[in-house]
Scaffold this motif. Structure first.
Motif, short mmCIF file in Angstrom:
data_model
loop_
_atom_site.label_atom_id
_atom_site.label_comp_id
_atom_site.label_asym_id
_atom_site.label_seq_id
_atom_site.Cartn_x
_atom_site.Cartn_y
_atom_site.Cartn_z
N VAL A 1 0.86 -1.20 0.00
CA VAL A 1 0.00 0.00 0.00
C VAL A 1 0.89 1.24 0.00
CG1 VAL A 1 -1.83 1.26 1.21
CG2 VAL A 1 -1.75 -1.25 1.34
N VAL A 2 0.64 2.14 -0.95
CA VAL A 2 1.35 3.42 -0.93
C VAL A 2 0.36 4.52 -0.56
CG1 VAL A 2 1.08 3.95 -3.42
CG2 VAL A 2 2.97 4.94 -2.13
N ILE A 3 0.79 5.39 0.35
CA ILE A 3 -0.03 6.55 0.74
C ILE A 3 0.62 7.76 0.08
CG2 ILE A 3 -0.96 7.88 2.68
CD1 ILE A 3 -0.50 5.37 4.45
N ALA B 1 -2.95 9.37 7.43
CA ALA B 1 -1.74 8.62 7.08
C ALA B 1 -1.20 7.85 8.27
CB ALA B 1 -0.67 9.57 6.52
N LEU B 2 -1.08 8.52 9.41
CA LEU B 2 -0.50 7.88 10.59
C LEU B 2 -1.35 6.70 11.06
CD1 LEU B 2 1.95 8.12 12.43
CD2 LEU B 2 0.62 9.60 13.93
N SER B 3 -2.66 6.91 11.16
CA SER B 3 -3.55 5.82 11.58
C SER B 3 -3.50 4.65 10.59
CB SER B 3 -4.99 6.32 11.72
OG SER B 3 -5.13 7.11 12.88
N ALA C 1 0.71 -5.67 6.23
CA ALA C 1 0.90 -5.05 4.91
C ALA C 1 2.25 -4.34 4.86
CB ALA C 1 -0.23 -4.06 4.63
N GLU C 2 2.76 -4.14 3.64
CA GLU C 2 3.95 -3.29 3.44
C GLU C 2 3.45 -1.90 3.09
OE1 GLU C 2 7.49 -4.56 1.06
OE2 GLU C 2 6.19 -6.28 0.67
N VAL D 1 8.61 2.73 7.50
CA VAL D 1 7.95 3.06 6.24
C VAL D 1 8.99 3.66 5.29
CG1 VAL D 1 6.22 4.58 5.17
CG2 VAL D 1 5.73 3.49 7.36
N GLN D 2 9.03 3.15 4.06
CA GLN D 2 9.97 3.70 3.08
C GLN D 2 9.34 4.87 2.33
OE1 GLN D 2 10.87 -0.07 0.95
NE2 GLN D 2 13.00 0.59 1.15
N VAL D 3 10.20 5.79 1.90
CA VAL D 3 9.73 6.93 1.11
C VAL D 3 10.09 6.68 -0.35
CG1 VAL D 3 9.91 9.43 0.76
CG2 VAL D 3 10.13 8.48 3.07
#
Length: 310
Positions: free
Chosen positions: A160-162, A172-174, A184-185, A204-206
């Protein structure tokens, strides 16, 4: 009957995986209820709930109110902009006045991070956090996970990408907490100025490149830019933001796979997503809205069953 482990819903970080599973199973039941011709159940006829919104809200407030009415609770709506808060009344005074009307549960949105936690320590009622500043928005993350689970059959192992304004987003944080708890990744994508410094500490990766992020993910959760929380400009122009971080139908069609598009709303059409993406078969945005009522019914029901213990 299984019980949720908390007396309040203050944030996802206070829940455990069994709580999430219980909320989703309960929401499955209520989703079936709200699709019947008679959409109400008499479950909470003896419960009074106050919705206290110190910040503007349309969708979340309506969704909570509908969930409460579907459960047959008595509902009090309180808007801070038309209240004594404007005259300097404190948060505790406001809530205590409402509680003196024999309220069992408070759903609160507040601009200050930690406001719901603060309240839970000072008043005798079950507190549901409907958003505290740029901190958490737990029911949104729950309905987002529930919607992914419904669409893809589960959350574990999904990518999942936000995308967007991570810095000012409580969603985003929740979501990060909820998705990781379910295996999930998660990656985030957006302008460097809108990615918080602490993001790596959450595992979390950017990914700064939108195309690469979309090629990697199964689900893209698109956030709007929260101009109302910004005191300075974080990027040159809305047009430039849309060119770099906006999802268009052409971009989706050029990927070598199908991905799911989500959005917590309200949508800035033409900025983070174009109208033809929002209304396409990729999008589960309207499913999120429907699921929001079932998930909030589940949360209210599970907390109400513990109110006698408060």
């Amino acid at each position: 009957m299984k019980e949720i482990s908390v007396n309040h819903l203050l944030g996802i970080k206070y829940l455990n995986p069994e709580d999430l599973e219980l909320i989703f199973e309960t929401a499955d039941h209520f989703k079936e209820v709200i699709n019947r011709p008679i959409k109400k159940v008499p479950t909470l006829r003896d419960i009074t709930i106050a919705n206290i919104f110190f910040e503007n809200s349309t969708r979340t407030k309506l969704s909570f109110e509908l969930a409460q009415k579907r459960l047959s609770a008595d509902v009090l709506n309180f808007s801070a902009s038309q209240s004594s808060v404007k005259k300097g009344e404190t948060l505790i005074d406001t809530v205590n006045n409402i509680l003196s009307m024999k309220v069992d549960m408070v759903v609160m949105r507040h601009a200050n991070p930690g406001a719901a936690l603060f309240l839970s320590k000072h008043v005798k009622a079950s507190i549901i956090n409907a958003g505290d500043g740029a901190h958490e928005h737990p029911t949104q993350a729950l309905l987002d996970s529930y919607s992914i689970r419904e669409k893809l059959g589960g959350v574990a192992g999904k990518k999942v990408v936000i995308v967007g304004d991570i810095l000012h987003s409580r969603v985003a944080l929740s979501n990060i907490f909820a998705l990781q708890m379910q295996g999930a990744e998660v990656k985030v994508c957006g302008p460097k100025t809108l990615i918080p410094k602490y993001i790596n500490s959450l595992g979390v990766q950017v990914e700064p490149d939108l195309r690469k992020a979309l090629e990697w993910c199964d689900v893209a959760n698109m956030l709007r830019v929260q101009n109302e929380r910004m005191e300075v400009n974080y990027f040159p122009s809305t047009r430039e933001y849309a060119q770099q971080y906006g999802v268009t139908k052409e971009l989706l069609d050029s990927l070598n796979k199908e991905i799911v598009i989500m959005h917590p709303g309200p949508i800035n059409r033409g900025v983070e997503i174009t109208s033809d993406v929002a209304d396409s078969e990729h999008s589960i945005i309207l499913d999120q809205v429907e699921n929001g009522v079932a998930v909030r019914m589940a949360v209210i029901y599970l907390l109400a069953s513990k109110i006698k213990q408060l």
